[in-house]
Design a protein around this motif. Structure first.
Motif, PDB file in Angstrom:
ATOM      1  N   TYR A   1       0.790  -1.228   0.000  1.00  8.42           N
ATOM      2  CA  TYR A   1       0.000   0.000   0.000  1.00  8.42           C
ATOM      3  C   TYR A   1       0.827   1.285   0.000  1.00  8.42           C
ATOM      4  CZ  TYR A   1      -4.070  -2.970   0.793  1.00  8.42           C
ATOM      5  OH  TYR A   1      -5.048  -3.920   0.667  1.00  8.42           O
ATOM      6  N   PRO A   2       1.848   1.391   0.826  1.00 11.74           N
ATOM      7  CA  PRO A   2       2.629   2.640   0.780  1.00 11.74           C
ATOM      8  C   PRO A   2       3.185   2.910  -0.620  1.00 11.74           C
ATOM      9  CG  PRO A   2       3.190   1.407   2.744  1.00 11.74           C
ATOM     10  CD  PRO A   2       2.303   0.532   1.911  1.00 11.74           C
ATOM     11  N   LYS A   3       3.705   1.886  -1.253  1.00 11.38           N
ATOM     12  CA  LYS A   3       4.275   2.045  -2.598  1.00 11.38           C
ATOM     13  C   LYS A   3       3.190   2.455  -3.601  1.00 11.38           C
ATOM     14  CE  LYS A   3       7.525  -0.129  -5.714  1.00 11.38           C
ATOM     15  NZ  LYS A   3       8.376  -1.289  -5.969  1.00 11.38           N
ATOM     16  N   LEU A   4       2.015   1.818  -3.504  1.00 14.26           N
ATOM     17  CA  LEU A   4       0.904   2.158  -4.398  1.00 14.26           C
ATOM     18  C   LEU A   4       0.483   3.619  -4.237  1.00 14.26           C
ATOM     19  CD1 LEU A   4      -1.363  -1.016  -4.110  1.00 14.26           C
ATOM     20  CD2 LEU A   4      -0.072  -0.267  -6.124  1.00 14.26           C
ATOM     21  N   LEU A   5       0.544   4.115  -3.011  1.00 14.11           N
ATOM     22  CA  LEU A   5       0.164   5.504  -2.738  1.00 14.11           C
ATOM     23  C   LEU A   5       1.311   6.475  -2.972  1.00 14.11           C
ATOM     24  CD1 LEU A   5      -1.905   4.993   0.530  1.00 14.11           C
ATOM     25  CD2 LEU A   5      -2.795   5.655  -1.711  1.00 14.11           C
ATOM     26  N   GLY A   6       2.508   5.944  -3.216  1.00 15.56           N
ATOM     27  CA  GLY A   6       3.665   6.809  -3.405  1.00 15.56           C
ATOM     28  C   GLY A   6       4.138   7.404  -2.087  1.00 15.56           C
ATOM     29  N   LEU A   7       3.914   6.684  -0.990  1.00 16.72           N
ATOM     30  CA  LEU A   7       4.297   7.144   0.341  1.00 16.72           C
ATOM     31  C   LEU A   7       5.186   6.099   1.005  1.00 16.72           C
ATOM     32  CD1 LEU A   7       0.753   8.256   1.523  1.00 16.72           C
ATOM     33  CD2 LEU A   7       2.591   9.767   0.794  1.00 16.72           C
TER      34      LEU A   7
ATOM     35  N   ALA B   1       5.965   3.894   4.495  1.00 11.06           N
ATOM     36  CA  ALA B   1       5.210   3.377   5.645  1.00 11.06           C
ATOM     37  C   ALA B   1       5.433   4.259   6.876  1.00 11.06           C
ATOM     38  CB  ALA B   1       5.618   1.932   5.933  1.00 11.06           C
ATOM     39  N   ALA B   2       6.660   4.749   7.050  1.00 16.18           N
ATOM     40  CA  ALA B   2       6.963   5.607   8.206  1.00 16.18           C
ATOM     41  C   ALA B   2       6.130   6.883   8.173  1.00 16.18           C
ATOM     42  CB  ALA B   2       8.451   5.937   8.244  1.00 16.18           C
ATOM     43  N   SER B   3       5.937   7.448   6.980  1.00 22.67           N
ATOM     44  CA  SER B   3       5.116   8.658   6.837  1.00 22.67           C
ATOM     45  C   SER B   3       3.656   8.363   7.168  1.00 22.67           C
ATOM     46  CB  SER B   3       5.197   9.205   5.412  1.00 22.67           C
ATOM     47  OG  SER B   3       6.494   9.623   5.121  1.00 22.67           O
ATOM     48  N   MET B   4       3.205   7.191   6.760  1.00 18.84           N
ATOM     49  CA  MET B   4       1.819   6.814   7.026  1.00 18.84           C
ATOM     50  C   MET B   4       1.598   6.623   8.529  1.00 18.84           C
ATOM     51  SD  MET B   4       1.315   4.286   3.747  1.00 18.84           S
ATOM     52  CE  MET B   4      -0.449   4.009   3.882  1.00 18.84           C
ATOM     53  N   LEU B   5       2.572   6.037   9.216  1.00 21.67           N
ATOM     54  CA  LEU B   5       2.478   5.860  10.664  1.00 21.67           C
ATOM     55  C   LEU B   5       2.560   7.201  11.381  1.00 21.67           C
ATOM     56  CD1 LEU B   5       4.640   2.629  11.021  1.00 21.67           C
ATOM     57  CD2 LEU B   5       2.172   2.833  11.413  1.00 21.67           C
ATOM     58  N   SER B   6       3.397   8.095  10.865  1.00 17.91           N
ATOM     59  CA  SER B   6       3.493   9.440  11.450  1.00 17.91           C
ATOM     60  C   SER B   6       2.162  10.166  11.332  1.00 17.91           C
ATOM     61  CB  SER B   6       4.575  10.264  10.751  1.00 17.91           C
ATOM     62  OG  SER B   6       5.839   9.753  11.046  1.00 17.91           O
ATOM     63  N   LEU B   7       1.523  10.029  10.181  1.00 24.18           N
ATOM     64  CA  LEU B   7       0.224  10.657   9.981  1.00 24.18           C
ATOM     65  C   LEU B   7      -0.788  10.110  10.987  1.00 24.18           C
ATOM     66  CD1 LEU B   7      -1.682  12.495   8.310  1.00 24.18           C
ATOM     67  CD2 LEU B   7      -2.236  10.442   6.994  1.00 24.18           C
ATOM     68  N   PHE B   8      -0.775   8.809  11.200  1.00 24.05           N
ATOM     69  CA  PHE B   8      -1.687   8.199  12.162  1.00 24.05           C
ATOM     70  C   PHE B   8      -1.514   8.861  13.519  1.00 24.05           C
ATOM     71  CE2 PHE B   8      -3.433   5.376  15.222  1.00 24.05           C
ATOM     72  CZ  PHE B   8      -4.388   4.610  14.581  1.00 24.05           C
ATOM     73  N   ARG B   9      -0.261   8.988  13.964  1.00 17.70           N
ATOM     74  CA  ARG B   9       0.012   9.584  15.279  1.00 17.70           C
ATOM     75  C   ARG B   9      -0.427  11.044  15.340  1.00 17.70           C
ATOM     76  NH1 ARG B   9       4.771   6.825  14.278  1.00 17.70           N
ATOM     77  NH2 ARG B   9       4.888   4.841  15.339  1.00 17.70           N
ATOM     78  N   LEU B  10      -0.245  11.762  14.241  1.00 16.47           N
ATOM     79  CA  LEU B  10      -0.659  13.166  14.203  1.00 16.47           C
ATOM     80  C   LEU B  10      -2.179  13.302  14.288  1.00 16.47           C
ATOM     81  CD1 LEU B  10       1.684  14.620  11.448  1.00 16.47           C
ATOM     82  CD2 LEU B  10       1.705  15.177  13.871  1.00 16.47           C
ATOM     83  N   LEU B  11      -2.876  12.426  13.605  1.00 13.60           N
ATOM     84  CA  LEU B  11      -4.340  12.491  13.604  1.00 13.60           C
ATOM     85  C   LEU B  11      -4.931  12.015  14.925  1.00 13.60           C
ATOM     86  CD1 LEU B  11      -5.111  11.152  10.011  1.00 13.60           C
ATOM     87  CD2 LEU B  11      -5.270  13.523  10.815  1.00 13.60           C
ATOM     88  N   ASP B  12      -4.185  11.212  15.658  1.00 16.65           N
ATOM     89  CA  ASP B  12      -4.661  10.658  16.923  1.00 16.65           C
ATOM     90  C   ASP B  12      -4.460  11.661  18.053  1.00 16.65           C
ATOM     91  OD1 ASP B  12      -5.519   8.939  18.928  1.00 16.65           O
ATOM     92  OD2 ASP B  12      -3.568   7.958  19.104  1.00 16.65           O
ATOM     93  N   SER B  13      -5.244  12.714  18.028  1.00 15.36           N
ATOM     94  CA  SER B  13      -5.091  13.784  19.017  1.00 15.36           C
ATOM     95  C   SER B  13      -5.475  13.342  20.424  1.00 15.36           C
ATOM     96  CB  SER B  13      -5.923  15.000  18.616  1.00 15.36           C
ATOM     97  OG  SER B  13      -7.277  14.639  18.484  1.00 15.36           O
ATOM     98  N   SER B  14      -6.282  12.287  20.537  1.00 13.45           N
ATOM     99  CA  SER B  14      -6.695  11.807  21.860  1.00 13.45           C
ATOM    100  C   SER B  14      -5.620  10.949  22.511  1.00 13.45           C
ATOM    101  CB  SER B  14      -7.986  10.995  21.749  1.00 13.45           C
ATOM    102  OG  SER B  14      -7.733   9.777  21.064  1.00 13.45           O
TER     103      SER B  14
ATOM    104  N   CYS C   1      -8.694   9.961   4.493  1.00 14.49           N
ATOM    105  CA  CYS C   1      -8.669  11.355   4.027  1.00 14.49           C
ATOM    106  C   CYS C   1      -7.291  11.967   4.260  1.00 14.49           C
ATOM    107  CB  CYS C   1      -9.732  12.186   4.736  1.00 14.49           C
ATOM    108  SG  CYS C   1     -11.401  11.816   4.181  1.00 14.49           S
ATOM    109  N   GLY C   2      -6.714  11.684   5.422  1.00 11.20           N
ATOM    110  CA  GLY C   2      -5.378  12.194   5.727  1.00 11.20           C
ATOM    111  C   GLY C   2      -4.333  11.647   4.771  1.00 11.20           C
ATOM    112  N   LEU C   3      -4.429  10.367   4.452  1.00  8.40           N
ATOM    113  CA  LEU C   3      -3.480   9.751   3.516  1.00  8.40           C
ATOM    114  C   LEU C   3      -3.603  10.366   2.126  1.00  8.40           C
ATOM    115  CD1 LEU C   3      -3.762   6.023   4.624  1.00  8.40           C
ATOM    116  CD2 LEU C   3      -1.772   7.525   4.910  1.00  8.40           C
ATOM    117  N   MET C   4      -4.832  10.595   1.680  1.00  7.45           N
ATOM    118  CA  MET C   4      -5.020  11.217   0.361  1.00  7.45           C
ATOM    119  C   MET C   4      -4.482  12.650   0.354  1.00  7.45           C
ATOM    120  SD  MET C   4      -6.203   8.972  -1.651  1.00  7.45           S
ATOM    121  CE  MET C   4      -5.247   7.766  -0.754  1.00  7.45           C
ATOM    122  N   GLU C   5      -4.658  13.321   1.472  1.00  5.16           N
ATOM    123  CA  GLU C   5      -4.179  14.709   1.597  1.00  5.16           C
ATOM    124  C   GLU C   5      -2.659  14.780   1.492  1.00  5.16           C
ATOM    125  OE1 GLU C   5      -5.089  18.607   1.704  1.00  5.16           O
ATOM    126  OE2 GLU C   5      -6.618  17.062   1.946  1.00  5.16           O
ATOM    127  N   ILE C   6      -1.950  13.882   2.205  1.00  4.99           N
ATOM    128  CA  ILE C   6      -0.478  13.949   2.131  1.00  4.99           C
ATOM    129  C   ILE C   6       0.043  13.400   0.807  1.00  4.99           C
ATOM    130  CG2 ILE C   6      -0.063  13.978   4.615  1.00  4.99           C
ATOM    131  CD1 ILE C   6       0.910  11.051   4.324  1.00  4.99           C
TER     132      ILE C   6
END
Length: 108
Positions: A23-29, A31-44, A56-61
């Motif tokens: 998936y990361p390769k298919l999205l051109g991202l 995996a570390a960036s995708m995990l970082s995004l998860f942590r950023l979005l997880d405000s709680s 939505c966050g993955l499509m945005e980045i």
């Protein structure tokens, strides 16, 4: 909100390293960036996100990778500021304790 699909950080990490490692390769991202995004979005801080929010966050980045760098820098700055505030409150309490001991004559 209870019917919304959720994903945990642990599950997301497992997907990226096992069955979904393409998936990361298919999205051109990365995996570390995708995990970082998860942590950023997880405000709680619960390590759980709404799947739609994550997608939505993955499509945005994917459209604007610099956005992740900016968001990461902002998040880190906020985290550092919170730690500085905690340290400041702790030091204020310690100084107040010391000053209180000096006034009562019990300071050693």
């Amino acid at each position: 909100e209870s019917n919304e699909s959720k994903i945990t950080l642990k599950s997301f990490r497992k997907i990226l390293t096992n069955t979904g490692s393409q998936y990361p390769k298919l999205l051109g991202l990365e995996a570390a960036s995708m995990l970082s995004l998860f942590r950023l979005l997880d405000s709680s801080g619960r390590e759980k996100l709404n799947v739609n929010e994550l997608m939505c966050g993955l499509m945005e980045i994917k459209q604007n990778p610099a956005q992740l760098q900016t968001a990461t820098a902002m998040y880190e700055s906020q985290r550092i500021l919170c730690r500085i505030n905690l340290l400041s409150r702790y030091l204020e309490k310690q100084f107040a304790k010391i000053l209180g001991e000096e006034r009562t004559g019990s300071f050693r």
